[in-house]
Motif scaffolding. Structure first.
Motif, PDB file in Angstrom:
ATOM      1  N   ASN A   3      26.292  25.454  83.745  1.00 15.58           N
ATOM      2  CA  ASN A   3      25.392  24.592  84.508  1.00 15.58           C
ATOM      3  C   ASN A   3      25.931  24.311  85.917  1.00 15.58           C
ATOM      4  N   GLY A   4      26.543  25.326  86.498  1.00 17.36           N
ATOM      5  CA  GLY A   4      27.056  25.210  87.863  1.00 17.36           C
ATOM      6  C   GLY A   4      28.317  24.392  87.986  1.00 17.36           C
ATOM      7  N   GLN A   5      28.964  24.050  86.881  1.00 21.77           N
ATOM      8  CA  GLN A   5      30.167  23.225  86.919  1.00 21.77           C
ATOM      9  C   GLN A   5      31.404  24.054  86.554  1.00 21.77           C
ATOM     10  N   LYS A   6      32.493  23.783  87.263  1.00 21.92           N
ATOM     11  CA  LYS A   6      33.731  24.540  87.106  1.00 21.92           C
ATOM     12  C   LYS A   6      34.520  24.039  85.903  1.00 21.92           C
ATOM     13  N   LYS A  97      37.887  29.043  70.638  1.00 19.41           N
ATOM     14  CA  LYS A  97      36.488  29.473  70.648  1.00 19.41           C
ATOM     15  C   LYS A  97      35.514  28.310  70.781  1.00 19.41           C
ATOM     16  N   LEU A  98      35.988  27.079  70.606  1.00 19.25           N
ATOM     17  CA  LEU A  98      35.119  25.906  70.730  1.00 19.25           C
ATOM     18  C   LEU A  98      35.035  25.379  72.161  1.00 19.25           C
ATOM     19  N   ILE A  99      35.780  25.974  73.071  1.00 17.27           N
ATOM     20  CA  ILE A  99      35.789  25.491  74.460  1.00 17.27           C
ATOM     21  C   ILE A  99      34.387  25.475  75.042  1.00 17.27           C
ATOM     22  N   THR A 100      33.621  26.530  74.808  1.00 17.73           N
ATOM     23  CA  THR A 100      32.272  26.612  75.364  1.00 17.73           C
ATOM     24  C   THR A 100      31.406  25.463  74.881  1.00 17.73           C
ATOM     25  N   ALA A 101      31.425  25.210  73.572  1.00 19.88           N
ATOM     26  CA  ALA A 101      30.606  24.135  73.010  1.00 19.88           C
ATOM     27  C   ALA A 101      31.018  22.771  73.548  1.00 19.88           C
ATOM     28  N   MET A 102      32.320  22.535  73.625  1.00 18.82           N
ATOM     29  CA  MET A 102      32.806  21.236  74.095  1.00 18.82           C
ATOM     30  C   MET A 102      32.461  21.009  75.564  1.00 18.82           C
ATOM     31  N   ALA A 103      32.664  22.046  76.379  1.00 13.31           N
ATOM     32  CA  ALA A 103      32.352  21.916  77.808  1.00 13.31           C
ATOM     33  C   ALA A 103      30.853  21.737  78.026  1.00 13.31           C
ATOM     34  N   ALA A 104      30.036  22.425  77.227  1.00 18.70           N
ATOM     35  CA  ALA A 104      28.580  22.340  77.385  1.00 18.70           C
ATOM     36  C   ALA A 104      28.068  20.945  77.092  1.00 18.70           C
ATOM     37  N   MET A 105      28.714  20.224  76.188  1.00 22.50           N
ATOM     38  CA  MET A 105      28.284  18.861  75.872  1.00 22.50           C
ATOM     39  C   MET A 105      28.480  17.928  77.053  1.00 22.50           C
ATOM     40  N   GLY A 108      26.023  19.439  80.133  1.00 16.66           N
ATOM     41  CA  GLY A 108      24.623  19.149  79.825  1.00 16.66           C
ATOM     42  C   GLY A 108      24.233  17.720  80.128  1.00 16.66           C
ATOM     43  N   GLY A 109      25.218  16.878  80.453  1.00 20.13           N
ATOM     44  CA  GLY A 109      24.935  15.508  80.861  1.00 20.13           C
ATOM     45  C   GLY A 109      24.846  14.493  79.735  1.00 20.13           C
ATOM     46  N   GLU A 110      25.180  14.918  78.492  1.00 25.23           N
ATOM     47  CA  GLU A 110      25.046  13.999  77.365  1.00 25.23           C
ATOM     48  C   GLU A 110      26.309  13.173  77.115  1.00 25.23           C
ATOM     49  N   PHE A 111      27.465  13.739  77.443  1.00 22.58           N
ATOM     50  CA  PHE A 111      28.722  13.053  77.157  1.00 22.58           C
ATOM     51  C   PHE A 111      29.677  13.166  78.334  1.00 22.58           C
TER      52      PHE A 111
END
Length: 283
Positions: A3-6, A97-105, A108-111
């Motif tokens: 989402n455009g974030q580093k 392998k969970l890095i993607t899921a954790m970063a996406a949360m 995505g603006g939820e946490f």
């Protein structure tokens, strides 16, 4: 990026030479923009291996403790322009392998904070967590949820992701330099109203994975209870602890000394050596 974030992954390391390469190999490079490692004066070749893998590596001049290691990690990640920082232990106990899921949360603006929980699901005992540590974890978590008026499945995981704002606004320089730093940081995040999410994380306990002994576990447990009691007293206005002070020292505080660590530079092989190797291959 997400989402455009580093996204920057930080690895606080101590004697992680045997497991570092396996951990690094599983980091999702299609999402992660950078990786750095801070070596808390290991007795093995952790820093040299990390540098040889092309990872920016910073070495403490002496063993300062796990909390100070994280402070250095986060300061360097912020200097690299991180929007989201994921802390991953290089001992291969948690799945990269969970890095993607954790970063996406977070992106995505939820946490604002995301934890990789060993307790959600059946990961902890199935992964080999000693039974006494499991009981210790559950009892401490219950006490903390009551004292902090919050609900998390565990407060003691070492797998965490933070937004840039969290790392800049929490008074992290007021925190302890040892293991209780982790717990103080979560208590601060709750105290200042940041949103915390969790994902289920399988974990692996094996000979080369880092783990604190029983004596240090007890010391950590007492520190955790002390932090939670301070949290409640500050909420009631009966105490004024620096770790919960809005004007407490932050990571970007210019007064923080930076001479307690150095960067480990990886030297490329001499040109003559490279030419010799290419010649041997017929290049």
């Amino acid at each position: 990026m997400l989402n455009g974030q580093k996204i920057i992954v930080v690895m606080p390391a101590y004697n992680a030479e045997k497991t570092l390469r396996r951990t690094v190999d599983e980091i999702p490079r299609d999402v992660v923009d950078g990786v750095l490692l801070v070596d808390d004066a290991s007795r093995d070749s952790t820093s040299k291996l990390a540098a040889s893998l092309g990872i920016p590596t910073f070495v403490h001049v002496r063993n300062y403790g796990y909390g100070r290691n994280q402070k250095t990690c986060y300061m360097q990640a912020l200097r690299m322009g991180a929007d989201v920082v994921v802390m991953l232990h290089p001992d291969y106990q948690y799945s990269p392998k969970l890095i993607t899921a954790m970063a996406a949360m977070i992106t995505g603006g939820e946490f604002d904070v995301v934890l990789g929980s060993r307790i959600l699901g059946v990961g902890a005992l199935a992964g080999g967590m000693p039974f006494y540590k499991y009981v210790f974890n559950r009892c401490l978590t219950l006490a903390q949820n009551l004292l902090c008026s919050h609900k998390l499945s565990e407060y003691h995981t070492g797998y965490r992701a933070f937004s840039r704002r969290v790392l800049l606004e929490l008074p992290l320089q007021e925190n302890d330099d040892d293991f209780v730093f982790d717990n103080e940081m979560l208590a601060q995040a709750i105290y200042f109203g940041f949103r915390i999410g969790e994902v289920s994380c399988p974990t692996k306990y094996f000979e080369d994975a880092s783990s604190i002994n029983f004596r240090r576990s007890v010391k950590y447990g007492l520190g955790v209870l002390g932090t939670s009691i301070l949290f409640r007293l500050n909420r009631w206005g009966l105490a004024k602890s620096r770790i919960f002070a809005r004007d407490g020292r932050r990571l970007d505080d210019a007064s923080v000394p930076a001479d307690y660590y150095r960067e480990e530079l990886h030297e490329a092989p001499p040109v003559a050596t490279v030419a010799s190797e290419e010649s041997a291959r017929g290049g």
